[in-house]
Design a protein around this motif. Structure first.
Motif, PDB file in Angstrom:
ATOM      1  N   GLN A  51     -23.300 -15.620   2.445  1.00  0.00           N
ATOM      2  CA  GLN A  51     -23.101 -15.032   3.763  1.00  0.00           C
ATOM      3  C   GLN A  51     -22.046 -15.770   4.578  1.00  0.00           C
ATOM      4  O   GLN A  51     -21.370 -15.168   5.408  1.00  0.00           O
ATOM      5  CB  GLN A  51     -24.428 -15.019   4.529  1.00  0.00           C
ATOM      6  CG  GLN A  51     -25.455 -14.058   3.962  1.00  0.00           C
ATOM      7  CD  GLN A  51     -25.034 -12.607   4.093  1.00  0.00           C
ATOM      8  OE1 GLN A  51     -24.217 -12.260   4.939  1.00  0.00           O
ATOM      9  NE2 GLN A  51     -25.587 -11.750   3.240  1.00  0.00           N
ATOM     10  N   ARG A  54     -15.829 -16.718   2.999  1.00  0.00           N
ATOM     11  CA  ARG A  54     -14.775 -15.897   3.579  1.00  0.00           C
ATOM     12  C   ARG A  54     -14.994 -14.430   3.231  1.00  0.00           C
ATOM     13  O   ARG A  54     -15.632 -14.104   2.235  1.00  0.00           O
ATOM     14  CB  ARG A  54     -13.398 -16.334   3.064  1.00  0.00           C
ATOM     15  CG  ARG A  54     -12.986 -17.724   3.438  1.00  0.00           C
ATOM     16  CD  ARG A  54     -11.505 -17.911   3.134  1.00  0.00           C
ATOM     17  NE  ARG A  54     -11.120 -17.301   1.875  1.00  0.00           N
ATOM     18  CZ  ARG A  54     -11.119 -17.931   0.713  1.00  0.00           C
ATOM     19  NH1 ARG A  54     -11.524 -19.182   0.639  1.00  0.00           N
ATOM     20  NH2 ARG A  54     -10.737 -17.304  -0.394  1.00  0.00           N
ATOM     21  N   LYS A  55     -14.444 -13.568   4.041  1.00  0.00           N
ATOM     22  CA  LYS A  55     -14.692 -12.144   3.862  1.00  0.00           C
ATOM     23  C   LYS A  55     -14.159 -11.651   2.523  1.00  0.00           C
ATOM     24  O   LYS A  55     -14.820 -10.881   1.821  1.00  0.00           O
ATOM     25  CB  LYS A  55     -14.062 -11.366   5.018  1.00  0.00           C
ATOM     26  CG  LYS A  55     -14.402  -9.892   5.033  1.00  0.00           C
ATOM     27  CD  LYS A  55     -13.841  -9.209   6.265  1.00  0.00           C
ATOM     28  CE  LYS A  55     -14.216  -7.731   6.302  1.00  0.00           C
ATOM     29  NZ  LYS A  55     -13.675  -7.065   7.516  1.00  0.00           N
ATOM     30  N   ASP A  56     -12.953 -12.099   2.142  1.00  0.00           N
ATOM     31  CA  ASP A  56     -12.388 -11.645   0.871  1.00  0.00           C
ATOM     32  C   ASP A  56     -13.144 -12.240  -0.318  1.00  0.00           C
ATOM     33  O   ASP A  56     -13.421 -11.557  -1.304  1.00  0.00           O
ATOM     34  CB  ASP A  56     -10.905 -12.010   0.800  1.00  0.00           C
ATOM     35  CG  ASP A  56     -10.679 -13.505   1.019  1.00  0.00           C
ATOM     36  OD1 ASP A  56     -11.590 -14.175   1.548  1.00  0.00           O
ATOM     37  OD2 ASP A  56      -9.599 -14.007   0.654  1.00  0.00           O
ATOM     38  N   LYS A  58     -16.252 -13.191  -0.310  1.00  0.00           N
ATOM     39  CA  LYS A  58     -17.568 -12.553  -0.336  1.00  0.00           C
ATOM     40  C   LYS A  58     -17.501 -11.194  -1.041  1.00  0.00           C
ATOM     41  O   LYS A  58     -18.363 -10.869  -1.870  1.00  0.00           O
ATOM     42  CB  LYS A  58     -18.055 -12.399   1.099  1.00  0.00           C
ATOM     43  CG  LYS A  58     -19.440 -11.828   1.252  1.00  0.00           C
ATOM     44  CD  LYS A  58     -19.815 -11.792   2.723  1.00  0.00           C
ATOM     45  CE  LYS A  58     -21.173 -11.154   2.938  1.00  0.00           C
ATOM     46  NZ  LYS A  58     -21.531 -11.113   4.378  1.00  0.00           N
ATOM     47  N   LYS A 187     -26.477 -12.535   7.606  1.00  0.00           N
ATOM     48  CA  LYS A 187     -25.447 -13.528   7.920  1.00  0.00           C
ATOM     49  C   LYS A 187     -25.894 -14.438   9.047  1.00  0.00           C
ATOM     50  O   LYS A 187     -25.713 -15.662   8.985  1.00  0.00           O
ATOM     51  CB  LYS A 187     -24.149 -12.820   8.300  1.00  0.00           C
ATOM     52  CG  LYS A 187     -22.995 -13.770   8.559  1.00  0.00           C
ATOM     53  CD  LYS A 187     -21.708 -13.038   8.798  1.00  0.00           C
ATOM     54  CE  LYS A 187     -20.550 -14.013   8.994  1.00  0.00           C
ATOM     55  NZ  LYS A 187     -19.271 -13.311   9.232  1.00  0.00           N
TER      56      LYS A 187
END
Length: 363
Positions: A51, A54-56, A58, A187
């Protein structure tokens, strides 16, 4: 004598690579084979490391985990899977370096364990008679739930139910929402666990509250800002509701303007250039802690975009002014002493000089 040096562990035999003994020998403490592959995927989503990634990263790991779950060679009895790198590369488009990196992360997070390592045909024992490459065997893991927790056997309704007609005389049938309180996002729960873990293990200040976060390199500055934000969360309880990167993102302009942790704590509770203190501390009644922190610190930003001087900057300026005044006074005293020391009195006194002056006038 055996060979010197560290040797790689020997691969499990092909006939026993999915046996209970081979599988349980590699399972770490506090884990067990996942009950279902869907439960395994959900356990990955509940990880704090997942969670907070990093967004990418993840998104890529989630896509990789689903690709591993779809690979052939899955054995539901032992919850082992045999993912082929060639299939992951050709069908799902993962580079070999990324596959190695994602497998390593899943092993470090405790959701995968290696039962049998991969082996090429040249390292296969000749006595086995096999000439093909052998893929690695992984077991899907999940954490063991804590025992001793009382659980109700009555299922919790998760949708709205209607009262049966004529259940109670004289009352209308109304819609009753009898459901459990919705949990917070995964998250946010992971962020709170991560913050609590770091703050509970804190034995010394993570960052000096009277020092700035200035550093030579960008990486050092980012790490200093993270530690300062974590120390700020330790000293301000309301800030523990949001993540440390969120606090760092809001406080970063102030850190780079030369503010310290004590300056930000003062700005949270006090209005700028006044002795007025806020009546509300944010411990209760604040739903969006990030917006609350941004609003409080925003009061210390001037209309032209600059920052008001922080308390430490004011104190430093006052100290510098006081030292400059003291230095100027010392210089004046030194100059006066030098002038007095360089003064040479005349040879005759004033009486002699006056007598000579009178004689000169009488003549």
């Amino acid at each position: 004598m055996g060979r010197k040096g560290k040797q790689r562990p020997r691969r499990v035999r092909k006939a026993k690579e999915r046996s209970n003994r081979a599988v349980w020998s590699v399972i770490p403490a506090g884990h067990r084979p996942a009950r279902h592959i869907i439960r395994w995927l959900r356990s990955i989503q509940e990880l704090a490391e997942f969670q907070l990634a990093r967004k990418d990263l993840k998104a890529n790991i989630w896509r990789f985990a689903n690709a591993v779950a779809q690979c052939p060679g899955f054995d539901p009895a032992s919850m082992t899977v045999m993912p082929l790198w060639q299939r992951l590369q050709e069908r799902f488009g993962f580079p070999s370096k990324s596959i190695s990196n994602y497998f390593r992360r899943l092993r470090d997070w405790g959701v995968l364990a290696v039962v049998a390592t991969g082996r090429t045909a040249e390292f296969t024992p000749k006595s086995s008679g096999r000439t093909d490459n052998e893929a690695a065997i992984y077991v899907l893991l999940e954490k063991v739930e804590e025992e001793g927790v009382e659980k109700s056997s009555v299922p919790v309704p998760n949708r709205a139910v209607n009262n049966p007609p004529h259940a109670r005389a004289g009352e209308e049938s109304k819609l009753n929402i009898d459901a459990a309180t919705p949990h917070a996002s995964l998250k946010r729960a992971a962020q709170r666990r991560e913050i609590n873990h770091q703050l509970l293990n804190r034995k010394a200040p993570l960052w000096n509250p009277n020092e700035t976060t200035s550093a030579k390199t960008k990486r050092e500055r980012r790490e200093a800002e993270r530690l300062a934000s974590l120390e700020l969360q330790f000293r301000s309880f309301p800030l523990q509701r949001i993540s440390t990167p969120h606090v760092a993102a809001i406080c970063r302009p102030f850190f780079r303007a030369g503010w310290t942790i004590r300056d930000i704590l003062h700005a949270i509770d006090w209005r700028p250039n006044t002795d007025a203190r806020y009546h509300h501390d944010g411990a209760n009644g604040v739903e969006n802690t990030g917006a609350w922190l941004k609003f409080r610190l925003g009061k210390w930003v001037r209309k032209d975009g600059g920052f008001y001087r922080s308390p430490s900057q004011k104190q430093a300026a006052e100290n510098a002014q006081r030292k400059a005044e003291q230095r100027a006074a010392d210089e004046r005293r030194t100059r006066d002493r030098a002038e007095r020391a360089a003064y040479t009195p005349p040879a005759l006194g004033w009486r002699e000089r006056f007598a000579l002056l009178q004689e000169a006038k009488g003549a």
